[in-house]
Design a protein around this motif. Structure first.
Motif, PDB file in Angstrom:
ATOM      1  N   ARG A   1       0.785  -1.392  -0.221  1.00 10.46           N
ATOM      2  CA  ARG A   1      -0.101   0.143  -0.172  1.00 10.46           C
ATOM      3  C   ARG A   1       0.550   1.383   0.165  1.00 10.46           C
ATOM      4  O   ARG A   1       0.782   1.730  -0.539  1.00 10.46           O
ATOM      5  CB  ARG A   1      -1.308  -0.294   1.316  1.00 10.46           C
ATOM      6  CG  ARG A   1      -2.336  -0.787   1.139  1.00 10.46           C
ATOM      7  CD  ARG A   1      -3.114  -0.775   2.403  1.00 10.46           C
ATOM      8  NE  ARG A   1      -3.487  -2.394   2.232  1.00 10.46           N
ATOM      9  CZ  ARG A   1      -3.713  -3.243   3.492  1.00 10.46           C
ATOM     10  NH1 ARG A   1      -3.386  -3.311   3.962  1.00 10.46           N
ATOM     11  NH2 ARG A   1      -4.301  -4.039   2.856  1.00 10.46           N
TER      12      ARG A   1
ATOM     13  N   ASP B   1      -5.863  -2.889  -2.385  1.00 10.90           N
ATOM     14  CA  ASP B   1      -5.111  -2.557  -3.298  1.00 10.90           C
ATOM     15  C   ASP B   1      -4.309  -3.958  -3.459  1.00 10.90           C
ATOM     16  O   ASP B   1      -2.215  -3.112  -4.010  1.00 10.90           O
ATOM     17  CB  ASP B   1      -3.727  -1.783  -1.995  1.00 10.90           C
ATOM     18  CG  ASP B   1      -4.892  -1.118  -1.512  1.00 10.90           C
ATOM     19  OD1 ASP B   1      -5.753   0.072  -2.528  1.00 10.90           O
ATOM     20  OD2 ASP B   1      -5.192   0.179   0.103  1.00 10.90           O
TER      21      ASP B   1
ATOM     22  N   LYS C   1      -9.620  -0.812  -6.825  1.00  6.69           N
ATOM     23  CA  LYS C   1      -8.864  -0.467  -6.315  1.00  6.69           C
ATOM     24  C   LYS C   1      -7.427   0.121  -7.438  1.00  6.69           C
ATOM     25  O   LYS C   1      -6.614   1.526  -6.781  1.00  6.69           O
ATOM     26  CB  LYS C   1      -7.741  -1.843  -7.168  1.00  6.69           C
ATOM     27  CG  LYS C   1      -8.318  -2.879  -5.222  1.00  6.69           C
ATOM     28  CD  LYS C   1      -7.532  -4.324  -6.226  1.00  6.69           C
ATOM     29  CE  LYS C   1      -8.680  -5.806  -5.004  1.00  6.69           C
ATOM     30  NZ  LYS C   1      -8.143  -6.984  -5.457  1.00  6.69           N
TER      31      LYS C   1
END
Length: 518
Positions: A312, A349, A430
């Motif tokens: 992330r 993510d 995402k």
């Protein structure tokens, strides 16, 4: 008036068997780089050079006329049989044939049965081979230390000259890796990390850009991707290279292959982002601790608890993290594998894997020798079966039939294993989360997530596979040999090389190389 003397002609072929075992193209530009590096060590003033890449151009037509004087063949382990087939064709035409690649490096004496000359290890052997070719005194085996890296500039113009047009520029700044994953051929070859000089890498990058078409995306928005086995192995070297990439007006974006443990070094990741890095391929391979421990993935267990947060962080800097995901049927049942795929769809993510694969016991690796010692390998297993898709083990959690049915979906129709609507919706969310301040990264995130899905759609429906080693269908090339071939030459050059016999024991050619395991 005297005719000008014809320069000797060199043909370099990167051999390739298609993943679905059909007779067609599989446009993988990354594999073209091995041939280009061989060509780049050759003096173009003295030789006419032609590159042919079966993954890019399609299977080489053995009926086509070719007057090459010297032929270099290379390929992955699964492609070694194709190297043998083409070696027969060119030797019959009077050419000298040089075999290279992983099998030639690990088993050079065995490889001499099929080629005039064997190049063991680095492309640096090429210079010595040509010197002896000119003197008419070629040796059978040439060896170059894996850590010996000569500083030649890659001749990228040869790609376009031979009809090869990759989307980006593939650059090698180093070779080898110091980690010891048991399934990897790099430690088996003793290929520790070694770097090129920075100025050599800079010259190669600038040559790649300057030789691309003037109005092409490759020239106007140059995308450099480092194909090093481990770009992050030497941190001071990497920092110096990042400094150049940051300052270069010619380089717009770049990417590389790194190990998972690098993701936890957030100051380094942030510096890479500032230097225009926008995509990293990292060997996540599994989130299963049992898998990682079994395969000596120490670089992954270091940050196993923080890896998702590390990803992330990288992506908030604009760096998309792509990765492969691996399954081991000795560790995981079909049900376990299905759950892991569902997890990959749900994780925040995270792109969908760039590719999915099984752990193949590549010949010569620590995994291979240990599996052979334990009697884990299937009977009549062939080199061709070591393709990352075919079941190679007999001591598995589920039955062969269960894995055969699952692999048919995994490698031919992945969408039947996932919730299509959930996958697409999650990927859209995402991608949005990457942020509009990173438009290139958003595009890369979305397209990378569908790379493997799109590949599975292109499998040939007429090829029926069972994905079981020793029993799976072979490629059409095995039956495409000259009508006048003798039975002994057919067996020598066109029959598949077996790794194990009918009892699952190692074949005789391997026994002389078997190490003493502790």
């Amino acid at each position: 008036m005297n005719e000008p003397t014809r320069k000797p002609r060199i043909l370099i072929i990167c051999t390739h068997f298609h993943q679905d075992r059909s007779y067609k193209r599989e446009k993988i530009t990354l594999q073209t780089m091995a041939g280009l590096h061989v060509a780049s060590t050759i003096d173009t003033q003295k030789y006419d050079i032609k590159l042919y890449h079966e993954s890019y151009h399609g299977p080489y037509d053995i009926t086509r006329p070719d007057d090459a004087d010297l032929v270099f063949l290379t390929g992955l382990q699964k492609d070694f049989d194709r190297m043998r087939q083409l070696s027969y064709i060119f030797q019959k035409r009077g050419a000298f044939v040089v075999g290279g690649g992983n099998i030639c490096t690990l088993f050079p004496e065995f490889a001499t049965e099929f080629f005039n000359v064997v190049s063991a290890r680095g492309v640096e052997c090429t210079v010595e081979i040509l010197r002896d070719f000119e003197a008419g005194k070629l040796k059978r085996i040439y060896r170059s230390p894996q850590i010996q890296v000569s500083n030649y500039t890659v001749k990228y113009e040869l790609l376009a000259d031979n009809g090869i047009h990759p989307a980006g520029h593939f650059v090698e700044a180093s070779r080898g890796c110091n980690f010891k994953c048991d399934f990897c051929v790099i430690p088996a070859e003793g290929a520790n990390h070694a770097t090129y000089r920075i100025d050599t890498v800079v010259r190669s990058i600038e040559r790649a850009i300057s030789t691309s078409p003037k109005l092409s995306i490759r020239r106007l928005f140059s995308n450099i991707f480092f194909i090093d086995n481990n770009f992050s192995n030497n941190l001071p070297y990497m920092a110096e290279l990042c400094s150049y990439l940051k300052q270069s007006p010619k380089v717009k974006v770049w990417g590389a292959l790194i190990t998972q443990n690098m993701l936890r070094k957030r100051d380094i990741i942030a510096n890479m982002a500032r230097s225009k890095c926008r995509i990293l391929f990292t060997g996540i391979e599994s989130f299963d601790n049992n898998f990682l421990d079994r395969h000596n993935k120490k670089q992954n267990t270091i940050n196993i608890d923080s890896v998702l947060d590390d990803i992330r962080f990288a992506q908030k800097q604009g760096i998309v993290i792509t990765y492969p995901y691996m399954f081991d049927p000795r560790v995981s049942s079909v049900a376990d594998m299905k759950k892991e795929i569902e997890m990959l769809v749900d994780l925040d993510d995270l792109t969908f894997p760039l590719f999915l694969t099984t752990v193949s016991p590549l010949v010569g690796t620590k995994l291979f020798w240990e599996s052979a010692q334990k009697g884990e390998l299937l009977p009549n297993l062939r080199l061709r079966d070591l393709d990352g898709q075919t079941l190679a083990y007999r001591h598995t959690i589920d039955s062969q039939q269960a894995y055969s049915e699952f692999f048919t979906l995994l490698f031919r129709n992945i969408m039947k294993l996932v919730d299509r609507k959930k996958l697409v919706w999650n990927l859209l969310k995402k991608t949005w989360n990457m942020g509009w301040n990173h438009p290139v990264s958003m595009y890369s995130f979305y397209t990378s997530s569908f790379t493997y899905i799109n590949e599975t759609k292109n499998c040939s429906p007429e090829v029926i596979r069972n994905y079981i080693g020793g029993k799976d269908v072979l490629d059409p090339q095995y039956d495409r040999y000259p009508d006048d071939i003798t039975p002994s030459d057919k067996a020598r050059y066109f029959d598949p090389i077996e790794i194990t016999d009918a009892n699952g024991d190692l074949c005789s050619w391997l026994k002389r190389y078997k190490p003493t395991l502790t």
